[in-house]
Write a protein that holds these residues in place. Structure first.
Motif, PDB file in Angstrom:
ATOM      1  N   VAL A  73       0.816  -1.223   0.000  1.00  0.00           N
ATOM      2  CA  VAL A  73       0.000   0.000   0.000  1.00  0.00           C
ATOM      3  C   VAL A  73       0.850   1.273   0.000  1.00  0.00           C
ATOM      4  N   LEU A  77       0.594   4.045  -2.990  1.00  0.00           N
ATOM      5  CA  LEU A  77       0.179   5.416  -2.705  1.00  0.00           C
ATOM      6  C   LEU A  77       1.194   6.422  -3.258  1.00  0.00           C
ATOM      7  N   LEU A  95      -4.859  -0.943  -5.811  1.00  0.00           N
ATOM      8  CA  LEU A  95      -5.397  -0.609  -4.488  1.00  0.00           C
ATOM      9  C   LEU A  95      -6.832  -1.107  -4.345  1.00  0.00           C
ATOM     10  N   ASP A 100      -7.616  -2.385   0.962  1.00  0.00           N
ATOM     11  CA  ASP A 100      -7.217  -1.890   2.286  1.00  0.00           C
ATOM     12  C   ASP A 100      -7.709  -0.455   2.439  1.00  0.00           C
ATOM     13  N   ARG A 102      -7.164   1.750   4.503  1.00  0.00           N
ATOM     14  CA  ARG A 102      -6.190   2.764   4.920  1.00  0.00           C
ATOM     15  C   ARG A 102      -5.777   3.634   3.734  1.00  0.00           C
ATOM     16  N   ALA A 103      -6.063   3.168   2.524  1.00  0.00           N
ATOM     17  CA  ALA A 103      -5.740   3.945   1.326  1.00  0.00           C
ATOM     18  C   ALA A 103      -6.818   4.972   1.001  1.00  0.00           C
ATOM     19  N   ALA A 106      -6.268   8.798   0.362  1.00  0.00           N
ATOM     20  CA  ALA A 106      -5.543   9.191  -0.854  1.00  0.00           C
ATOM     21  C   ALA A 106      -6.476   9.475  -2.019  1.00  0.00           C
TER      22      ALA A 106
END
Length: 220
Positions: A73, A77, A95, A100, A102-103, A106
């Motif tokens: 990741v 990013l 992605l 995930d 957590r991306a 972005a």
């Protein structure tokens, strides 16, 4: 120190990712993904950004999904800031496959509005996959800003992304049906038609929306 045979094989496969023959690159990506090694993540991500063959890019994405998100990741990013449209698009696609969330931060309004249509389309799809439930109404508003953009394929991609947001998209679509631009109104009406009846087909929905707009209606 003797390098283990499996490590030697993996390194050989990794080097083959740059081979002139696409079939060799495809097999190399399969081999690297079959024996995940965090040392190869940066190279896999970099290759995604320059690989010309779609099937090989898909295999590279698969190979990256075989690695731990903690390794992939951050590298993906960073690729979103690349000057190369293909690199940004493929990073977004990967992605979305990793999933995930957590991306999610972005997926900025700037990225959703990328000047390259393919990057923007991929960003729309990825945003829908990664958006937390509480962010879906805000995402709908951001995506609705792009109604009327691009050719029919780009508009279909946006409609699919909006429809995938479910009920969260209704207020944004309703607001767009009164937009000054007839292209925006048409696209909004066609998207709402698809939301209500996914079997309608995009071409039919667009033609129906054009008739409504031509008659000065909003489809309500």
């Amino acid at each position: 120190m003797t390098v283990p045979q499996e490590k030697t094989t993996a390194m050989r496969a990794f080097r083959a990712l740059a081979h002139a023959d696409a079939s060799v690159r495809l097999q190399a990506a399969l081999a690297v993904g079959s024996a995940p090694d965090p040392a190869f993540v940066g190279g896999l991500v970099g290759r995604c950004g320059v690989e010309p063959e779609f099937s090989v890019r898909e295999m590279l994405t698969w190979a990256l999904t075989r690695h731990e998100p903690s390794a992939t990741v951050p590298a993906l990013l960073a690729e979103l800031r690349s000057d190369r449209a293909r690199a940004r698009s493929q990073a977004l696609h990967t992605l979305s496959k990793i999933g995930d969330r957590r991306a999610w931060p972005a997926l900025t309004p700037e990225l959703l509005a990328d000047a390259d249509d393919e990057v923007a389309r991929t960003a729309w799809r990825t945003a829908v996959v990664l958006a937390p439930s509480g962010e879906r109404p805000r995402l709908a508003v951001e995506l609705a800003k792009h109604l009327g953009r691009g050719d029919r394929g780009t508009q279909l991609s946006l409609s699919r992304a909006l429809v995938a947001l479910g009920e969260a998209v209704r207020p944004a679509l309703e607001a767009a049906t009164t937009a000054p631009d007839p292209r925006v109104r048409t696209h909004a009406l066609a998207t709402e038609r698809l939301r209500q009846d996914p079997e309608a087909g995009f071409e039919f929905a667009v033609e129906e929306a054009k008739r409504i707009v031509a008659l000065g209606g909003e489809g309500r």
